[in-house]
Design a protein around this motif. Structure first.
Motif, short mmCIF file in Angstrom:
data_model
loop_
_atom_site.label_atom_id
_atom_site.label_comp_id
_atom_site.label_asym_id
_atom_site.label_seq_id
_atom_site.Cartn_x
_atom_site.Cartn_y
_atom_site.Cartn_z
N ASP A 21 21.52 100.58 28.27
CA ASP A 21 20.65 101.38 27.41
C ASP A 21 21.35 101.58 26.07
O ASP A 21 22.58 101.64 26.00
CB ASP A 21 20.34 102.73 28.05
CG ASP A 21 19.20 103.45 27.36
OD1 ASP A 21 18.21 102.79 26.98
OD2 ASP A 21 19.30 104.67 27.18
N ASP A 67 16.92 110.35 28.07
CA ASP A 67 16.36 109.05 28.39
C ASP A 67 16.50 108.86 29.89
O ASP A 67 17.49 109.30 30.49
CB ASP A 67 17.12 107.95 27.64
CG ASP A 67 16.35 106.64 27.60
OD1 ASP A 67 15.18 106.61 28.02
OD2 ASP A 67 16.94 105.63 27.16
N ILE A 102 16.88 106.07 32.79
CA ILE A 102 17.24 104.66 32.91
C ILE A 102 17.43 104.30 34.38
O ILE A 102 17.65 105.16 35.22
CB ILE A 102 18.51 104.33 32.12
CG1 ILE A 102 19.71 105.12 32.66
CG2 ILE A 102 18.33 104.55 30.65
CD1 ILE A 102 21.05 104.64 32.13
#
Length: 185
Positions: free
Chosen positions: A97, A89, A91
């Motif tokens: 998150d 991911d 971020i």
């Protein structure tokens, strides 16, 4: 020097050495908890930080982005499958998150596990902050049970000011599940 004076000196030296030996024994027993505390405070060895939701709410997102890679493993004696729902991911620094890991008990009996964790590169541990995590408590899965386990985190924007960590492009958050000590074999 009289025999009594010599005896007093020997007794004093003996007591000093006994005290030193006792202190060394106590330090030996205290070394593991002290090392764990040192790692939690400094992030040494990839140890992440644990923060409250109130502490996390004071952190503001910064402009820089960072990639977080997720990894999940189980010890050989844990009959589970365990993996992240998504492998990476991207971020914004300071942004919260939520990542999910999936665990399934492949055995025919309940198993209680506990997750150990770390981040790599290790110099980023002090900036990786967990607000909520399944790793804070033991997890019991019934036979065949599958669960989604969340971890809520952020990467502190202060990482951008650290000369040892500011060039890091990706952080790996890794978990390994081990059988809990009180779990039935």
């Amino acid at each position: 020097m009289t025999s009594a004076t010599l005896s007093q000196k020997n007794r004093k030296i003996g007591l000093i050495f006994l005290g030193v030996a006792a202190a060394m024994l106590a330090l030996g027993f205290a070394s593991a908890p002290l090392y764990r505390l040192f790692c939690q405070v400094t992030g040494f060895g990839g140890t992440t930080q644990k923060v409250t939701a109130a502490e996390a709410s004071k952190v503001r997102a910064a402009g820089s982005m960072i990639s977080v890679r997720f990894d999940g493993n189980v010890a050989p004696d844990v009959p589970w499958t365990f993996h992240p729902e998504r492998s990476t991911d991207t971020i914004q620094l300071g942004q919260r998150d939520l990542a999910f890991f999936v665990a399934r008990n492949n055995s025919d009996k309940p198993i209680t596990g506990t997750a150990t964790f770390n981040v790599e590169p290790e110099q980023t541990g002090q900036y990786f902050n967990k607000i909520q995590c399944f790793c804070f408590t033991e997890q019991t899965l019934q036979p065949g049970e599958e669960v989604r386990m969340p971890v809520l985190f952020y990467v502190d924007p202060k990482i951008a000011n650290d000369p040892n960590a500011r060039d890091v492009q990706q952080i790996t958050l890794s978990y390994t599940f081990h059988k809990a000590e009180d779990s039935p074999s």
